[in-house]
Design a protein around this motif. Structure first.
Motif, mmCIF file in Angstrom:
data_model
loop_
_atom_site.group_PDB
_atom_site.id
_atom_site.type_symbol
_atom_site.label_atom_id
_atom_site.label_comp_id
_atom_site.label_asym_id
_atom_site.label_seq_id
_atom_site.Cartn_x
_atom_site.Cartn_y
_atom_site.Cartn_z
ATOM 1 N N ILE A 9 1.811 2.377 -3.301
ATOM 2 C CA ILE A 9 2.414 3.645 -3.704
ATOM 3 C C ILE A 9 2.389 4.641 -2.548
ATOM 4 N N GLY A 10 1.306 4.637 -1.774
ATOM 5 C CA GLY A 10 1.198 5.545 -0.633
ATOM 6 C C GLY A 10 2.277 5.295 0.405
ATOM 7 N N ASP A 11 2.613 4.022 0.627
ATOM 8 C CA ASP A 11 3.665 3.690 1.584
ATOM 9 C C ASP A 11 5.020 4.204 1.109
ATOM 10 N N ILE A 12 5.270 4.076 -0.169
ATOM 11 C CA ILE A 12 6.546 4.530 -0.730
ATOM 12 C C ILE A 12 6.629 6.049 -0.698
ATOM 13 N N GLN A 13 5.507 6.727 -0.996
ATOM 14 C CA GLN A 13 5.486 8.183 -0.913
ATOM 15 C C GLN A 13 5.718 8.632 0.530
ATOM 16 N N ARG A 14 5.085 7.952 1.474
ATOM 17 C CA ARG A 14 5.260 8.259 2.889
ATOM 18 C C ARG A 14 6.738 8.134 3.267
ATOM 19 N N LEU A 35 1.239 14.689 3.123
ATOM 20 C CA LEU A 35 0.675 13.363 3.377
ATOM 21 C C LEU A 35 -0.735 13.401 3.968
ATOM 22 N N LYS A 36 -1.247 14.618 4.197
ATOM 23 C CA LYS A 36 -2.576 14.797 4.793
ATOM 24 C C LYS A 36 -2.677 14.095 6.151
ATOM 25 N N PHE A 54 11.819 0.828 7.400
ATOM 26 C CA PHE A 54 10.697 0.976 6.465
ATOM 27 C C PHE A 54 9.542 0.044 6.786
ATOM 28 N N LYS A 55 9.848 -1.157 7.203
ATOM 29 C CA LYS A 55 8.809 -2.160 7.466
ATOM 30 C C LYS A 55 7.794 -1.670 8.490
ATOM 31 N N GLU A 56 8.229 -0.871 9.450
ATOM 32 C CA GLU A 56 7.339 -0.420 10.514
ATOM 33 C C GLU A 56 6.424 0.730 10.113
ATOM 34 N N ILE A 57 6.689 1.397 8.996
ATOM 35 C CA ILE A 57 5.787 2.471 8.586
ATOM 36 C C ILE A 57 4.785 2.009 7.535
ATOM 37 N N LEU A 58 4.875 0.744 7.144
ATOM 38 C CA LEU A 58 3.885 0.219 6.216
ATOM 39 C C LEU A 58 2.527 0.199 6.882
ATOM 40 N N ARG A 59 1.486 0.390 6.091
ATOM 41 C CA ARG A 59 0.139 0.292 6.639
ATOM 42 C C ARG A 59 -0.121 -1.151 7.018
ATOM 43 N N LYS A 60 -0.665 -1.328 8.178
ATOM 44 C CA LYS A 60 -0.951 -2.680 8.658
ATOM 45 C C LYS A 60 -2.274 -3.156 8.061
ATOM 46 N N ARG A 61 -2.251 -4.322 7.466
ATOM 47 C CA ARG A 61 -3.470 -4.894 6.908
ATOM 48 C C ARG A 61 -3.959 -5.982 7.846
ATOM 49 N N SER A 62 -5.221 -5.958 8.100
ATOM 50 C CA SER A 62 -5.804 -6.898 9.047
ATOM 51 C C SER A 62 -5.830 -8.306 8.457
ATOM 52 N N ALA A 63 -5.518 -9.293 9.281
ATOM 53 C CA ALA A 63 -5.572 -10.688 8.851
ATOM 54 C C ALA A 63 -6.989 -11.239 8.950
ATOM 55 N N LEU A 64 -7.859 -10.515 9.631
ATOM 56 C CA LEU A 64 -9.228 -10.962 9.800
ATOM 57 C C LEU A 64 -10.109 -10.488 8.643
#
Length: 90
Positions: A9-14, A35-36, A54-64
């Protein structure tokens, strides 16, 4: 385009707030308050959205895995000891 990616939801709001900035309906300072984030971060996100979408503003999740994560065996042992000591034998 927005719904091809799975974002929270945060990504969509952003995305929506940045669209308002791009459309000049709100200023970057106001978007930063919503957005603080800092106004500088808003301008960087705006540039990234315009350039890569849009894909580039998504929060990156670590694969580790997290470095402080305890092993499942140890976690099970802790839970069983807690149940034994605090809730009686279950």
């Amino acid at each position: 385009m927005l719904f091809h990616y799975f974002g929270c939801i945060g990504d969509i709001q952003r995305y929506k707030v940045l669209q308002e900035v791009i459309g000049k309906r709100i200023k970057g300072v106001k978007a930063a308050e919503i957005l603080k984030l800092t106004p500088v971060h808003i301008s960087r996100l705006k540039a990234r959205l315009l350039e890569d979408g849009f894909k580039e503003i998504l929060r990156k999740r670590s694969a580790l895995a997290p470095q402080r994560k305890i092993a499942q065996v140890l976690e099970d042992k802790i839970i069983s000891l807690k149940r034994e000591l605090y809730f009686g034998l279950l």
